[in-house]
Design a protein around this motif. Structure first.
Motif, short mmCIF file in Angstrom:
data_model
loop_
_atom_site.label_atom_id
_atom_site.label_comp_id
_atom_site.label_asym_id
_atom_site.label_seq_id
_atom_site.Cartn_x
_atom_site.Cartn_y
_atom_site.Cartn_z
N LEU A 19 -118.19 -13.31 -5.73
CA LEU A 19 -117.85 -14.47 -6.56
C LEU A 19 -116.68 -15.24 -6.38
O LEU A 19 -116.81 -16.43 -6.27
CB LEU A 19 -118.34 -14.11 -7.84
N VAL A 20 -115.75 -14.57 -6.49
CA VAL A 20 -114.61 -15.26 -6.42
C VAL A 20 -114.43 -15.87 -4.87
O VAL A 20 -113.97 -17.04 -4.88
CB VAL A 20 -113.30 -14.28 -6.59
N VAL A 21 -114.56 -15.29 -3.85
CA VAL A 21 -114.58 -15.92 -2.60
C VAL A 21 -115.36 -16.84 -2.32
O VAL A 21 -114.95 -17.94 -1.86
CB VAL A 21 -115.00 -14.70 -1.53
N SER A 22 -116.73 -17.06 -2.85
CA SER A 22 -117.43 -18.03 -2.60
C SER A 22 -117.21 -19.44 -3.70
O SER A 22 -117.60 -20.36 -3.39
CB SER A 22 -119.04 -17.66 -2.83
N GLU A 23 -116.88 -19.03 -4.93
CA GLU A 23 -117.06 -19.95 -5.82
C GLU A 23 -115.53 -20.10 -6.72
O GLU A 23 -115.44 -21.22 -7.42
CB GLU A 23 -117.93 -19.67 -6.92
N GLY A 24 -114.54 -19.34 -6.19
CA GLY A 24 -113.38 -19.24 -6.83
C GLY A 24 -113.29 -18.73 -8.27
O GLY A 24 -114.35 -18.49 -8.86
N ILE A 59 -107.94 -8.41 -8.01
CA ILE A 59 -106.67 -8.85 -7.34
C ILE A 59 -106.17 -7.58 -6.36
O ILE A 59 -105.68 -8.21 -5.28
CB ILE A 59 -105.71 -9.20 -8.41
N ASP A 60 -106.47 -6.54 -6.77
CA ASP A 60 -106.15 -5.37 -5.82
C ASP A 60 -106.87 -5.44 -4.50
O ASP A 60 -106.29 -5.46 -3.47
CB ASP A 60 -106.21 -4.01 -6.53
N LYS A 61 -108.14 -5.65 -4.58
CA LYS A 61 -109.24 -5.87 -3.43
C LYS A 61 -108.82 -6.97 -2.51
O LYS A 61 -108.87 -6.85 -1.34
CB LYS A 61 -110.66 -6.01 -3.92
N ILE A 62 -108.55 -8.10 -3.16
CA ILE A 62 -107.89 -9.44 -2.56
C ILE A 62 -106.67 -8.94 -1.66
O ILE A 62 -106.41 -9.30 -0.51
CB ILE A 62 -107.63 -10.78 -3.55
N ALA A 100 -108.63 -20.37 -4.22
CA ALA A 100 -108.75 -19.49 -5.58
C ALA A 100 -107.53 -18.58 -6.00
O ALA A 100 -106.93 -18.49 -7.04
CB ALA A 100 -110.02 -18.30 -5.16
N ILE A 101 -106.99 -18.21 -4.86
CA ILE A 101 -105.61 -17.36 -4.87
C ILE A 101 -104.49 -18.23 -5.00
O ILE A 101 -103.48 -17.81 -6.08
CB ILE A 101 -105.40 -16.57 -3.42
#
Length: 212
Positions: A19-24, A59-62, A100-101
């Motif tokens: 979700l973060v990757v696609s939409e922030g 965040i850890d996964k990113i 996003a990051i």
């Protein structure tokens, strides 16, 4: 006999990450994650104590993804320049994740700042000529490199700058060599220079161009 869980912690984490990757991070809410998974929000709170717990896991996964897949790419063989080029490529080729990051700054900016500095310092330690420099000078080199990389990232990803990789390498090489040879910031360990200079905001100056 206990019922087998149909929604696991890893499934939730993967869905939140996607979700973060696609939409922030603006869409990082329990109901949005649950909707993407086709379930209620209950499984999220069974596997994670709170949304902050899930945020930290994302965040850890990113960071794991950046370290292993993005910032581990080789272009020139120079460790710090390769890191900068990887950062620029992220901004150019994965705009949503980059935004996003490094731009939205909804949460985790301090963790990402530390992560990027630590990664930069790891690469900088590979330069024999910096071993005698103070920790403050080393931080200045990383800060200068980040400033140049962020500027190039913004201009290249927005299509405002047409520049070859060789030209970017020349700019980055000049900055690194200059900061190794010269004490450009004249900062000290008690000043907030490394915090203020390395935070990317979404406040952009848009020049006015008058065509006569």
């Amino acid at each position: 006999m206990a019922r087998k869980k149909t929604i696991t912690r890893e499934m939730i984490l993967t869905s939140a990450y996607d979700l973060v990757v696609s939409e922030g991070f603006k869409s990082f809410m329990a109901r949005n994650i649950a909707k993407a998974m086709g379930c209620s929000t209950q499984p999220l709170y069974l596997e994670f104590s709170c949304m902050d717990d899930l945020k930290r896991a994302v965040i850890d996964k990113i960071q794991d993804y950046l370290r292993s897949d993005v910032f581990n790419r080789h272009y020139t063989g120079d460790p710090l320049i390769d890191l900068a080029l990887s950062y620029i490529d992220l901004a150019k080729n994965d705009k949503q994740l980059y935004r996003a990051i490094y731009i939205e700054d909804h949460f985790g900016h301090e963790a990402m700042r530390r992560f990027c500095y630590e990664l930069g310092m790891e690469r900088l330690q590979m330069y024999p000529e910096i071993q005698q420099l103070s920790e403050r000078r080393k931080k200045d080199i990383i800060t200068g490199n980040w400033i140049i990389s962020t500027g190039l990232s913004a201009l290249v990803s927005a299509g405002y700058l047409d520049i070859s990789q060789d030209q970017m390498v020349q700019i980055l090489t000049a900055q690194i060599n200059d900061f190794i040879a010269n004490d450009r910031f004249h900062s000290n360990d008690k000043t907030p220079v490394h915090q203020t200079l390395t935070r990317t905001s979404d406040t952009r100056v848009r020049p006015q161009i008058n065509i006569r």
